[in-house]
Design a protein around this motif. Structure first.
Motif, PDB file in Angstrom:
ATOM      1  N   GLY A  17       0.796  -1.221   0.000  1.00 23.14           N
ATOM      2  CA  GLY A  17       0.000   0.000   0.000  1.00 23.14           C
ATOM      3  C   GLY A  17       0.830   1.273   0.000  1.00 23.14           C
ATOM      4  O   GLY A  17       0.283   2.371  -0.037  1.00 23.14           O
ATOM      5  N   ASP A  18       2.142   1.127   0.043  1.00 22.40           N
ATOM      6  CA  ASP A  18       3.038   2.281  -0.024  1.00 22.40           C
ATOM      7  C   ASP A  18       3.388   2.554  -1.490  1.00 22.40           C
ATOM      8  O   ASP A  18       2.866   1.914  -2.387  1.00 22.40           O
ATOM      9  CB  ASP A  18       4.331   1.992   0.754  1.00 22.40           C
ATOM     10  CG  ASP A  18       4.085   1.797   2.237  1.00 22.40           C
ATOM     11  OD1 ASP A  18       3.213   2.482   2.801  1.00 22.40           O
ATOM     12  OD2 ASP A  18       4.762   0.936   2.836  1.00 22.40           O
ATOM     13  N   THR A  19       4.295   3.502  -1.693  1.00 23.85           N
ATOM     14  CA  THR A  19       4.877   3.679  -3.017  1.00 23.85           C
ATOM     15  C   THR A  19       6.378   3.492  -2.891  1.00 23.85           C
ATOM     16  O   THR A  19       6.962   3.713  -1.821  1.00 23.85           O
ATOM     17  CB  THR A  19       4.583   5.072  -3.616  1.00 23.85           C
ATOM     18  OG1 THR A  19       5.069   6.061  -2.728  1.00 23.85           O
ATOM     19  CG2 THR A  19       3.106   5.275  -3.877  1.00 23.85           C
ATOM     20  N   LEU A  20       6.990   3.075  -3.969  1.00 21.36           N
ATOM     21  CA  LEU A  20       8.436   2.903  -4.002  1.00 21.36           C
ATOM     22  C   LEU A  20       8.948   3.723  -5.178  1.00 21.36           C
ATOM     23  O   LEU A  20       8.409   3.641  -6.283  1.00 21.36           O
ATOM     24  CB  LEU A  20       8.794   1.426  -4.181  1.00 21.36           C
ATOM     25  CG  LEU A  20      10.282   1.105  -4.093  1.00 21.36           C
ATOM     26  CD1 LEU A  20      10.486  -0.185  -3.320  1.00 21.36           C
ATOM     27  CD2 LEU A  20      10.905   1.003  -5.464  1.00 21.36           C
ATOM     28  N   THR A  21       9.983   4.529  -4.904  1.00 21.17           N
ATOM     29  CA  THR A  21      10.628   5.348  -5.921  1.00 21.17           C
ATOM     30  C   THR A  21      12.055   4.856  -6.078  1.00 21.17           C
ATOM     31  O   THR A  21      12.785   4.749  -5.080  1.00 21.17           O
ATOM     32  CB  THR A  21      10.606   6.834  -5.511  1.00 21.17           C
ATOM     33  OG1 THR A  21       9.239   7.236  -5.376  1.00 21.17           O
ATOM     34  CG2 THR A  21      11.295   7.713  -6.531  1.00 21.17           C
ATOM     35  N   LEU A  22      12.443   4.550  -7.304  1.00 20.97           N
ATOM     36  CA  LEU A  22      13.796   4.039  -7.537  1.00 20.97           C
ATOM     37  C   LEU A  22      14.844   5.010  -7.021  1.00 20.97           C
ATOM     38  O   LEU A  22      15.828   4.599  -6.409  1.00 20.97           O
ATOM     39  CB  LEU A  22      14.001   3.755  -9.027  1.00 20.97           C
ATOM     40  CG  LEU A  22      15.371   3.173  -9.394  1.00 20.97           C
ATOM     41  CD1 LEU A  22      15.598   1.831  -8.712  1.00 20.97           C
ATOM     42  CD2 LEU A  22      15.499   3.038 -10.901  1.00 20.97           C
ATOM     43  N   LYS A  23      14.622   6.300  -7.232  1.00 25.23           N
ATOM     44  CA  LYS A  23      15.602   7.304  -6.808  1.00 25.23           C
ATOM     45  C   LYS A  23      15.888   7.231  -5.304  1.00 25.23           C
ATOM     46  O   LYS A  23      16.991   7.509  -4.853  1.00 25.23           O
ATOM     47  CB  LYS A  23      15.093   8.700  -7.183  1.00 25.23           C
ATOM     48  CG  LYS A  23      16.178   9.760  -7.201  1.00 25.23           C
ATOM     49  CD  LYS A  23      15.650  11.072  -7.735  1.00 25.23           C
ATOM     50  CE  LYS A  23      15.475  10.965  -9.235  1.00 25.23           C
ATOM     51  NZ  LYS A  23      15.033  12.202  -9.870  1.00 25.23           N
ATOM     52  N   ASP A  24      14.875   6.796  -4.518  1.00 29.64           N
ATOM     53  CA  ASP A  24      15.068   6.668  -3.071  1.00 29.64           C
ATOM     54  C   ASP A  24      16.043   5.555  -2.709  1.00 29.64           C
ATOM     55  O   ASP A  24      16.514   5.486  -1.572  1.00 29.64           O
ATOM     56  CB  ASP A  24      13.730   6.410  -2.365  1.00 29.64           C
ATOM     57  CG  ASP A  24      12.808   7.618  -2.417  1.00 29.64           C
ATOM     58  OD1 ASP A  24      13.289   8.736  -2.731  1.00 29.64           O
ATOM     59  OD2 ASP A  24      11.605   7.441  -2.156  1.00 29.64           O
ATOM     60  N   LEU A  25      16.352   4.666  -3.657  1.00 28.08           N
ATOM     61  CA  LEU A  25      17.294   3.568  -3.401  1.00 28.08           C
ATOM     62  C   LEU A  25      18.710   3.904  -3.855  1.00 28.08           C
ATOM     63  O   LEU A  25      19.596   3.056  -3.769  1.00 28.08           O
ATOM     64  CB  LEU A  25      16.812   2.292  -4.100  1.00 28.08           C
ATOM     65  CG  LEU A  25      15.477   1.740  -3.608  1.00 28.08           C
ATOM     66  CD1 LEU A  25      15.035   0.560  -4.460  1.00 28.08           C
ATOM     67  CD2 LEU A  25      15.546   1.357  -2.141  1.00 28.08           C
ATOM     68  N   ARG A  26      18.939   5.152  -4.323  1.00 26.08           N
ATOM     69  CA  ARG A  26      20.293   5.552  -4.727  1.00 26.08           C
ATOM     70  C   ARG A  26      21.239   5.338  -3.563  1.00 26.08           C
ATOM     71  O   ARG A  26      20.889   5.511  -2.405  1.00 26.08           O
ATOM     72  CB  ARG A  26      20.336   7.024  -5.144  1.00 26.08           C
ATOM     73  CG  ARG A  26      19.669   7.308  -6.452  1.00 26.08           C
ATOM     74  CD  ARG A  26      20.606   7.111  -7.643  1.00 26.08           C
ATOM     75  NE  ARG A  26      19.872   6.945  -8.878  1.00 26.08           N
ATOM     76  CZ  ARG A  26      19.336   7.916  -9.582  1.00 26.08           C
ATOM     77  NH1 ARG A  26      19.450   9.160  -9.191  1.00 26.08           N
ATOM     78  NH2 ARG A  26      18.695   7.652 -10.693  1.00 26.08           N
ATOM     79  N   GLY A  27      22.460   4.976  -3.901  1.00 21.78           N
ATOM     80  CA  GLY A  27      23.446   4.664  -2.870  1.00 21.78           C
ATOM     81  C   GLY A  27      23.458   3.185  -2.538  1.00 21.78           C
ATOM     82  O   GLY A  27      24.331   2.712  -1.816  1.00 21.78           O
ATOM     83  N   ARG A  28      22.477   2.453  -3.054  1.00 25.11           N
ATOM     84  CA  ARG A  28      22.423   1.001  -2.870  1.00 25.11           C
ATOM     85  C   ARG A  28      22.330   0.348  -4.245  1.00 25.11           C
ATOM     86  O   ARG A  28      21.842   0.950  -5.195  1.00 25.11           O
ATOM     87  CB  ARG A  28      21.186   0.608  -2.050  1.00 25.11           C
ATOM     88  CG  ARG A  28      21.296   1.087  -0.613  1.00 25.11           C
ATOM     89  CD  ARG A  28      20.086   0.672   0.179  1.00 25.11           C
ATOM     90  NE  ARG A  28      19.153   1.799   0.146  1.00 25.11           N
ATOM     91  CZ  ARG A  28      17.958   1.784   0.676  1.00 25.11           C
ATOM     92  NH1 ARG A  28      17.492   0.693   1.235  1.00 25.11           N
ATOM     93  NH2 ARG A  28      17.182   2.847   0.619  1.00 25.11           N
ATOM     94  N   LYS A  29      22.784  -0.880  -4.331  1.00 26.88           N
ATOM     95  CA  LYS A  29      22.630  -1.643  -5.563  1.00 26.88           C
ATOM     96  C   LYS A  29      21.240  -2.276  -5.537  1.00 26.88           C
ATOM     97  O   LYS A  29      20.766  -2.704  -4.492  1.00 26.88           O
ATOM     98  CB  LYS A  29      23.715  -2.707  -5.672  1.00 26.88           C
ATOM     99  CG  LYS A  29      25.116  -2.110  -5.787  1.00 26.88           C
ATOM    100  CD  LYS A  29      26.190  -3.163  -5.811  1.00 26.88           C
ATOM    101  CE  LYS A  29      26.540  -3.567  -4.400  1.00 26.88           C
ATOM    102  NZ  LYS A  29      27.729  -4.399  -4.277  1.00 26.88           N
ATOM    103  N   VAL A  30      20.599  -2.313  -6.708  1.00 27.90           N
ATOM    104  CA  VAL A  30      19.227  -2.817  -6.794  1.00 27.90           C
ATOM    105  C   VAL A  30      19.148  -3.909  -7.853  1.00 27.90           C
ATOM    106  O   VAL A  30      19.683  -3.756  -8.951  1.00 27.90           O
ATOM    107  CB  VAL A  30      18.240  -1.673  -7.163  1.00 27.90           C
ATOM    108  CG1 VAL A  30      16.819  -2.211  -7.326  1.00 27.90           C
ATOM    109  CG2 VAL A  30      18.288  -0.560  -6.125  1.00 27.90           C
TER     110      VAL A  30
END
Length: 155
Positions: A19-32
């Protein structure tokens, strides 16, 4: 269109199974590790999700976050997460715009016929938001083990 090493990973903000949202930019600094799959709760997609779930601790220990993406509605993704104890985010791309931007939606072969749909794919995105690896037409079974070998994570 397909992505390759060094391309900027298309950013997205999508609803999740929780029910949340996920933004790729928020994961910067980590490998995805972003993996695209056709449909939650189908045999191949379940096998692949469970493989990622079972390998999540070692992937995270090596600095990787795992995110699954499909055109399924968030409610179906929530059922999938609950049914199979999925422990990483599943994001919903119902209009397929993000899948298309990644080259993971389009024509593919299915039982000898050309159809339009999700192309089972995996993208490894580096800490700066660039594509490290783009793998298209991956197999549901054995893919996570191959990915671990490719990333040098084999035990």
């Amino acid at each position: 269109m397909s992505l390759s090493h060094g391309d900027a990973a298309p950013d997205f903000t999508l609803p999740t199974d929780s029910g949340d949202t996920l933004t790729l930019k928020d994961l910067r600094g980590r490998k995805v590790v972003l993996y695209a799959y056709p449909a939650a709760m189908t045999p191949g997609c379940t096998k692949q999700a469970c493989d990622f779930r079972d390998n999540l601790a070692s992937l995270q220990a090596a600095g990787y976050e795992v995110v699954g993406i499909s055109p399924d509605a968030p409610a179906k993704l929530a059922k999938f997460r609950e049914r199979d104890a999925i422990t990483f985010p599943l994001v919903s791309d119902q209009d397929k715009s993000v899948l298309t931007a990644y080259g993971a939606y389009g024509e593919k072969q299915l039982y000898g016929k050309t159809v339009t749909g999700v192309i089972r794919s995996t993208f490894v995105i580096d800490e700066d938001g660039a594509i490290d690896r783009a793998m298209y037409n991956v197999k549901a079974t054995g893919h996570v083990a191959k990915l671990r070998r490719d990333l040098g994570l084999d035990d």
